[in-house]
Design a protein around this motif. Structure first.
Motif, PDB file in Angstrom:
ATOM      1  N   MET A   1     -10.163  12.207 -11.387  1.00 35.01           N
ATOM      2  CA  MET A   1      -8.748  12.643 -11.648  1.00 35.01           C
ATOM      3  C   MET A   1      -8.503  13.565 -10.427  1.00 35.01           C
ATOM      4  SD  MET A   1      -7.777  15.141 -14.742  1.00 35.01           S
ATOM      5  CE  MET A   1      -9.150  16.323 -14.693  1.00 35.01           C
ATOM      6  N   PRO A   2      -7.432  13.002  -9.568  1.00 38.30           N
ATOM      7  CA  PRO A   2      -6.914  13.948  -8.489  1.00 38.30           C
ATOM      8  C   PRO A   2      -6.005  15.059  -9.092  1.00 38.30           C
ATOM      9  CG  PRO A   2      -6.068  11.502  -8.178  1.00 38.30           C
ATOM     10  CD  PRO A   2      -6.935  11.710  -9.593  1.00 38.30           C
ATOM     11  N   ILE A   3      -6.134  16.255  -8.734  1.00 36.61           N
ATOM     12  CA  ILE A   3      -5.247  17.367  -9.229  1.00 36.61           C
ATOM     13  C   ILE A   3      -4.453  17.667  -8.116  1.00 36.61           C
ATOM     14  CG2 ILE A   3      -5.338  19.621 -10.035  1.00 36.61           C
ATOM     15  CD1 ILE A   3      -7.188  18.283 -11.941  1.00 36.61           C
ATOM     16  N   VAL A   4      -3.100  17.774  -8.451  1.00 35.13           N
ATOM     17  CA  VAL A   4      -2.047  18.028  -7.311  1.00 35.13           C
ATOM     18  C   VAL A   4      -1.232  19.174  -7.739  1.00 35.13           C
ATOM     19  CG1 VAL A   4      -1.916  15.510  -6.613  1.00 35.13           C
ATOM     20  CG2 VAL A   4      -0.388  16.246  -8.497  1.00 35.13           C
ATOM     21  N   ASN A   5      -0.724  19.794  -6.919  1.00 34.95           N
ATOM     22  CA  ASN A   5       0.338  20.940  -7.228  1.00 34.95           C
ATOM     23  C   ASN A   5       1.691  20.222  -7.437  1.00 34.95           C
ATOM     24  OD1 ASN A   5       1.437  21.078  -4.916  1.00 34.95           O
ATOM     25  ND2 ASN A   5       0.069  22.511  -3.847  1.00 34.95           N
ATOM     26  N   LYS A   6       2.787  21.091  -7.616  1.00 32.32           N
ATOM     27  CA  LYS A   6       4.149  20.693  -7.905  1.00 32.32           C
ATOM     28  C   LYS A   6       4.474  20.255  -6.587  1.00 32.32           C
ATOM     29  CE  LYS A   6       6.814  23.793 -11.005  1.00 32.32           C
ATOM     30  NZ  LYS A   6       7.760  24.679 -10.903  1.00 32.32           N
ATOM     31  N   ARG A   7       4.354  20.651  -5.503  1.00 29.06           N
ATOM     32  CA  ARG A   7       4.910  20.115  -4.182  1.00 29.06           C
ATOM     33  C   ARG A   7       4.311  18.932  -3.978  1.00 29.06           C
ATOM     34  NH1 ARG A   7       2.051  21.672  -0.465  1.00 29.06           N
ATOM     35  NH2 ARG A   7       1.614  23.696  -1.059  1.00 29.06           N
TER      36      ARG A   7
ATOM     37  N   GLY B   1       0.529  27.262  -7.888  1.00 23.74           N
ATOM     38  CA  GLY B   1      -0.329  27.504  -9.021  1.00 23.74           C
ATOM     39  C   GLY B   1      -0.343  26.411 -10.194  1.00 23.74           C
ATOM     40  N   TRP B   2       0.519  25.783  -9.910  1.00 23.90           N
ATOM     41  CA  TRP B   2       0.594  24.622 -11.164  1.00 23.90           C
ATOM     42  C   TRP B   2      -0.373  23.457 -10.744  1.00 23.90           C
ATOM     43  CZ3 TRP B   2       4.664  23.740 -14.907  1.00 23.90           C
ATOM     44  CH2 TRP B   2       5.600  24.663 -15.023  1.00 23.90           C
ATOM     45  N   GLN B   3      -0.989  22.827 -11.800  1.00 24.51           N
ATOM     46  CA  GLN B   3      -1.804  22.183 -11.712  1.00 24.51           C
ATOM     47  C   GLN B   3      -1.347  20.744 -12.550  1.00 24.51           C
ATOM     48  OE1 GLN B   3      -5.788  23.359 -12.066  1.00 24.51           O
ATOM     49  NE2 GLN B   3      -6.080  23.947  -9.709  1.00 24.51           N
ATOM     50  N   PHE B   4      -1.511  19.553 -12.075  1.00 26.94           N
ATOM     51  CA  PHE B   4      -1.228  18.237 -12.745  1.00 26.94           C
ATOM     52  C   PHE B   4      -2.426  16.983 -12.405  1.00 26.94           C
ATOM     53  CE2 PHE B   4       2.683  20.421 -11.394  1.00 26.94           C
ATOM     54  CZ  PHE B   4       3.276  20.202 -12.636  1.00 26.94           C
ATOM     55  N   ASP B   5      -2.829  16.515 -13.503  1.00 29.78           N
ATOM     56  CA  ASP B   5      -3.513  15.028 -13.207  1.00 29.78           C
ATOM     57  C   ASP B   5      -2.300  14.208 -12.693  1.00 29.78           C
ATOM     58  OD1 ASP B   5      -3.962  12.392 -13.774  1.00 29.78           O
ATOM     59  OD2 ASP B   5      -5.899  13.099 -14.843  1.00 29.78           O
ATOM     60  N   ARG B   6      -2.760  13.910 -11.292  1.00 31.26           N
ATOM     61  CA  ARG B   6      -1.650  13.098 -10.565  1.00 31.26           C
ATOM     62  C   ARG B   6      -1.009  11.815 -11.400  1.00 31.26           C
ATOM     63  NH1 ARG B   6      -1.043   9.078  -6.618  1.00 31.26           N
ATOM     64  NH2 ARG B   6       0.123   9.441  -4.818  1.00 31.26           N
ATOM     65  N   GLU B   7      -2.019  11.006 -11.838  1.00 34.65           N
ATOM     66  CA  GLU B   7      -1.546   9.721 -12.272  1.00 34.65           C
ATOM     67  C   GLU B   7      -1.027   9.947 -13.628  1.00 34.65           C
ATOM     68  OE1 GLU B   7      -2.026   7.248 -10.526  1.00 34.65           O
ATOM     69  OE2 GLU B   7      -2.897   8.594  -9.003  1.00 34.65           O
ATOM     70  N   GLU B   8      -1.520  10.866 -14.521  1.00 36.43           N
ATOM     71  CA  GLU B   8      -0.841  11.042 -15.804  1.00 36.43           C
ATOM     72  C   GLU B   8       0.485  11.663 -15.664  1.00 36.43           C
ATOM     73  OE1 GLU B   8      -1.754  13.880 -19.589  1.00 36.43           O
ATOM     74  OE2 GLU B   8      -3.515  13.072 -18.248  1.00 36.43           O
ATOM     75  N   ALA B   9       0.824  12.580 -14.725  1.00 36.07           N
ATOM     76  CA  ALA B   9       1.970  13.122 -14.508  1.00 36.07           C
ATOM     77  C   ALA B   9       2.905  12.060 -13.823  1.00 36.07           C
ATOM     78  CB  ALA B   9       2.073  14.331 -13.442  1.00 36.07           C
TER      79      ALA B   9
END
Length: 156
Positions: free
Chosen positions: A1-7, A42-50
């Motif tokens: 699960m790749p984690i990404v920020n907003k940018r 500071g935001w974190q998202f599961d890249r694929e899900e988002a």
């Protein structure tokens, strides 16, 4: 699960960060792992899900009017030009040149300096140093073959 920020999420989705902010504001169920404060790091998202959720929320190209399509392309062109101007986007030839220089230096270091330094530090014989150099060269050849197999142009 790749984690990404907003940018990073906005870039992966091909949208402006402001568009992402608007989607986050209008969708209370948007899949967020961690909400941040400030500049979006500071935001974190599961890249694929988002990305899947954004695909649901964004209108398809067919739903855009011709004027909207034209404006979207114009904005993309302006964003690309701005990225080039501020140095955030490197022309392919400059990137290729920099990568070739870096890899050439890395190869020299790994095949010349490393075996000698390892020989001194670990007390390796000349034959052991030669074997280490050969193993390193084999690993580098496999790396280059992997680049070539990736389909990247001029990856040889």
């Amino acid at each position: 699960m790749p984690i990404v920020n907003k940018r990073e999420l906005a870039a992966a989705a091909g949208i402006a960060k402001a568009t992402l902010d608007a989607k986050l504001a209008e969708d209370p169920d948007f899949p967020v792992l961690r909400r941040g404060i400030g500049r979006g790091d500071g935001w974190q998202f599961d890249r694929e899900e988002a990305l899947a959720r954004l695909a649901e929320l964004m209108p398809s190209r067919e739903e855009f009017s011709r004027t909207q399509q034209f404006m979207a392309l114009r904005v993309l062109r302006m964003e690309r030009q701005t990225a080039v101007e501020v140095g955030a986007l490197l022309p392919a030839e400059e990137a290729r040149t920099a990568l070739v220089r870096a890899l050439t230096g890395f190869r020299r270091s790994m095949t010349n300096d490393l075996p000698v330094e390892a020989g001194k530090l670990l007390g390796l014989s000349r034959e052991q140093q030669r074997k280490l150099r050969a193993m390193t060269e084999d690993a580098l050849r496999a790396f280059v073959a992997g680049l070539h197999a990736s389909g990247l142009p001029d990856a040889s």
